[in-house]
Motif scaffolding. Structure first.
Motif, short mmCIF file in Angstrom:
data_model
loop_
_atom_site.label_atom_id
_atom_site.label_comp_id
_atom_site.label_asym_id
_atom_site.label_seq_id
_atom_site.Cartn_x
_atom_site.Cartn_y
_atom_site.Cartn_z
N TYR A 1 -3.71 -36.56 51.22
CA TYR A 1 -4.04 -35.13 51.20
C TYR A 1 -4.98 -34.82 52.35
N ARG A 2 -4.96 -33.56 52.77
CA ARG A 2 -5.98 -33.02 53.67
C ARG A 2 -6.39 -31.64 53.15
N LYS A 3 -7.66 -31.51 52.84
CA LYS A 3 -8.21 -30.24 52.36
C LYS A 3 -7.38 -29.67 51.21
N GLY A 4 -7.03 -30.53 50.27
CA GLY A 4 -6.32 -30.09 49.08
C GLY A 4 -4.83 -29.91 49.24
N GLN A 5 -4.29 -30.18 50.42
CA GLN A 5 -2.85 -30.03 50.65
C GLN A 5 -2.21 -31.40 50.80
N GLN A 6 -1.16 -31.65 50.01
CA GLN A 6 -0.45 -32.92 50.12
C GLN A 6 0.31 -32.97 51.44
N TYR B 1 2.20 -39.08 58.17
CA TYR B 1 1.16 -38.70 57.21
C TYR B 1 1.09 -39.67 56.02
N ASP C 1 -7.29 -38.00 53.14
CA ASP C 1 -7.77 -38.66 51.93
C ASP C 1 -6.59 -39.37 51.27
N GLN D 1 -4.72 -34.72 44.26
CA GLN D 1 -6.03 -34.65 44.93
C GLN D 1 -7.20 -34.88 43.98
N GLY E 1 -8.66 -38.47 59.16
CA GLY E 1 -9.04 -37.30 58.40
C GLY E 1 -8.23 -37.03 57.15
#
Length: 646
Positions: free
Chosen positions: A622-627, A560, A586, A598, A584
């Motif tokens: 991050y993905r959808k606000g999760q580190q 990741y 960020d 984020q 996918g």
């Protein structure tokens, strides 16, 4: 006209329904997150509900050992203590301690022996059928049943789902036909550089078996420790299994101080080995021993200095403070060496049922032989051209010892003018070329090319890791191909991941260096050319991470992490590129010495210029606000060091 329109409308409806059916079928197939991917998978309709009333049904006169392991795993996952039963069968005596069920019984997990089940695909092939009435695992041999059970456990355990009543667990209906691509699906653990006791190895075997890996290669000896008791040569473990304690980075460790006691290390007793072998056999994991000679032999020489060319006393290495005064190579011309190795290999052959004994054979410093009068005389007597040919001579003699014990020798590939023993199976480790040459010569080959399969290589940014050499990311291991173009495939036994443990001091590190890269190895070595694309694979890996967490198995998530690359711009100024292995994500970054989250700028794909005065770049994913990735802080000086050479 109206009839024609009606027919067209009906045809459209049928096509739409068919399309929806296909999409539903594919969606269900995608949701069954199995590793490795089965050869053939057909989702069915409905579900099977496993509950406390489910029975495991065996054919009559079947060994119940592996089925008992299956029941124990089911109890651990669900809390249900499922009974073992035997299907009624005419003409056979009942098994006294098991209850008997009629062939048509429902709510059962039934093992069926079928000699014709995937007959051409080997003993590990199986069929798994799940419907609302029960579960059937068909196989010709116990190994097939075992691997069908592993697949069933994944279907149950990945995303464990309870039924509405809360008294059972839902498993989707499916039909699976499955068999391995290769016979040798291995992992190697170096237990010399750091010793791992038998309980650690047992847990490692457990995890291997769950993902259909079936060969554990144990690197039992090296410069840093001898790890198996040999009753005829007790000093090998009395002396060779111990070194002075050192903690931290492997390279540059201080040599033993005067009178410092060697208290760090350990070894397996012969009873330990028998226990490990039996444990592996129950889980269809074969243990292959390695005794690494003639190089990498300092632990053996520390125990018996007379086996070296110099005959000088030595100490087992603590770390790797290597210099020429330490003799880590056996004397290739000494009869006493071959007498000792005959004793060692004789006892190893008795301890390990494995077809192979690995004899090492690589990375030999021949400088000792160049200065040894006994070795130089042997070169003359045997009409050898050089010390390199003496290495071939040595390996051929050791190979004959192995053959005399009823075993087959295996060794690391070396390009020697005298060649390798014809009878020796070869592990291709530097790259795939050695394996290609050996396989095409007619030798059996195991592929373990370093840049794809070495599990001691770091998995993320080197600035955050203490691993050695170079990077081997999860995506790199996924690209491993055991059959390079032009190779004689019938001589390729399979492949393995090799974990050298200079920088692996404990079990958690051992696990996190293995997983998830062993998922990729499992897929490559099992899935019969049916390996999926990277995005599909990574989705399945992600579904298994919570399972590993529940099982308390450490698993690296460095795939990741952001990847930071320095590159020259049009005006030769340094630019920074950011990327990830996984789609996918960020990538957020900063240059102002603050930690991004984020809410910080998102990398858009255009290389970044470094602002004047910036001392570092910091990045995180991050993905959808999760580190998901680690926070990486890289000094600008480190980026400058990474700039491509002009």
């Amino acid at each position: 006209m109206f009839k024609m329109l009606f027919k067209l409308a009906s045809l459209k409806a049928v096509l739409a329904a068919a399309l929806l059916s296909v999409l539903f079928f594919n969606a269900r197939a995608q949701s069954l997150n199995l590793i490795p991917k089965p050869v053939r998978l057909e989702p069915g309709e409905g579900n099977f509900v496993l509950n406390a009333r489910t029975s495991i049904v065996l054919p009559a006169a079947t060994d119940t050992g592996f089925a008992s392991l299956f029941a124990a795993r089911l109890k651990l996952a669900t809390g249900f203590n499922l009974p073992l039963a035997v299907a009624r069968s005419l003409g056979r005596e009942p098994v006294a301690h098991l209850k008997h069920l009629k062939p048509g019984a429902r709510n059962v997990i039934r093992l069926v022996q079928d000699e014709n089940c995937l007959k051409s695909k080997g003993d590990e092939a199986y069929e798994l059928e799940i419907n609302s009435a029960g579960v059937t695992i068909r196989a010709a041999r116990s190994a097939g049943w075992f691997y069908g059970m592993q697949t069933f456990m994944q279907l149950l355990s990945v995303g464990l789902v309870q039924n509405q009543k809360g008294d059972g667990y839902v498993i989707p209906a499916v039909f699976i036909e499955d068999y391995p691509r290769f016979k040798w699906r291995g992992l190697m653990v170096d237990v010399s550089r750091h010793f791992f006791n038998k309980d650690v190895i047992k847990r490692y075997i457990d995890q291997m078996a769950k993902y259909k890996l079936n060969t554990l290669h144990l690197h039992l000896t090296d410069n840093q420790g001898w790890r198996v008791a040999i009753s005829s040569l007790p000093k090998l473990t009395d002396v060779g299994a111990w070194r002075v304690p050192r903690t931290g980075y492997w390279r540059g460790q201080k040599a033993p101080e005067p009178n410092e006691k060697a208290t760090s290390g350990g070894f397996y007793t012969q009873e330990d080995i028998r226990e490990l072998v039996a444990y592996g056999q129950q889980r269809f994991v074969e243990i292959v021993p390695e005794i690494d000679v003639p190089g990498h032999s300092l632990a053996m020489i520390a125990a018996y200095p007379e086996l070296s060319c110099t005959k000088k006393p030595q100490q087992v290495l603590a770390g790797d403070p290597w210099n020429a005064s330490r003799t880590n190579v056996l004397c290739a011309a000494s009869d006493s060496v071959f007498i000792a190795l005959d004793k060692v290999i004789g006892e190893i052959a008795q301890l390990f049922p494995s077809k192979y004994i690995h004899i090492g054979g690589d990375e030999v410093s021949r400088a000792y032989w160049d200065k040894c009068p006994v070795c130089q005389q042997k070169i003359k007597d045997e009409h050898l051209g050089s010390a390199e040919e003496l290495q071939s001579y040595f390996l051929k003699r050791v190979a004959q010892i192995v053959l005399s014990k009823g075993k087959k020798p295996m060794g690391w590939y070396e390009n020697l003018p005298g060649g390798l023993p014809d009878e020796m199976a070869v592990m291709s480790w530097k790259d795939s070329k050695g394996g290609l040459l050996s396989a095409n010569k007619g030798q059996q080959v195991v592929m373990t090319p370093a840049f794809f399969t070495y599990l001691d290589f770091y998995q993320g940014d080197p600035y955050l890791e203490n691993a050695i050499f170079t990077v081997n990311r999860l995506s790199t291991t996924f690209q491993f191909d055991p059959l390079p173009e032009g190779i004689n495939a019938k001589n390729v036994l399979g492949g393995q991941g090799s974990l050298w443990t200079e920088q692996v001091p404990n079990e958690r590190k051992l696990q996190s260096m293995t997983w998830p890269r062993a998922f990729a190895l499992s897929e490559v070595l099992w899935s019969a050319g049916n390996k999926s694309d990277w995005n599909n694979f990574i989705r399945r890996v992600e579904s298994h991470l919570p399972l590993l967490d529940r099982e308390q198995v450490a698993c690296s998530r460095y795939f990741y992490d952001a990847i930071v690359t320095a590159t020259p711009g049009l005006n030769k100024e340094m630019l920074v590129k950011l990327s990830t292995e996984v789609e996918g994500l960020d990538i957020h970054y900063s240059f102002d010495d603050t930690d991004p989250d984020q809410y910080y700028p998102v990398y858009k794909g255009t290389p970044l210029s470094i602002p004047k005065g910036a001392q570092s770049i910091r990045v995180v994913t991050y993905r959808k606000g999760q580190q998901l990735g680690r926070l990486l802080k890289l000094p600008v000086t480190e980026l400058q060091r990474r700039m491509p050479a002009k």
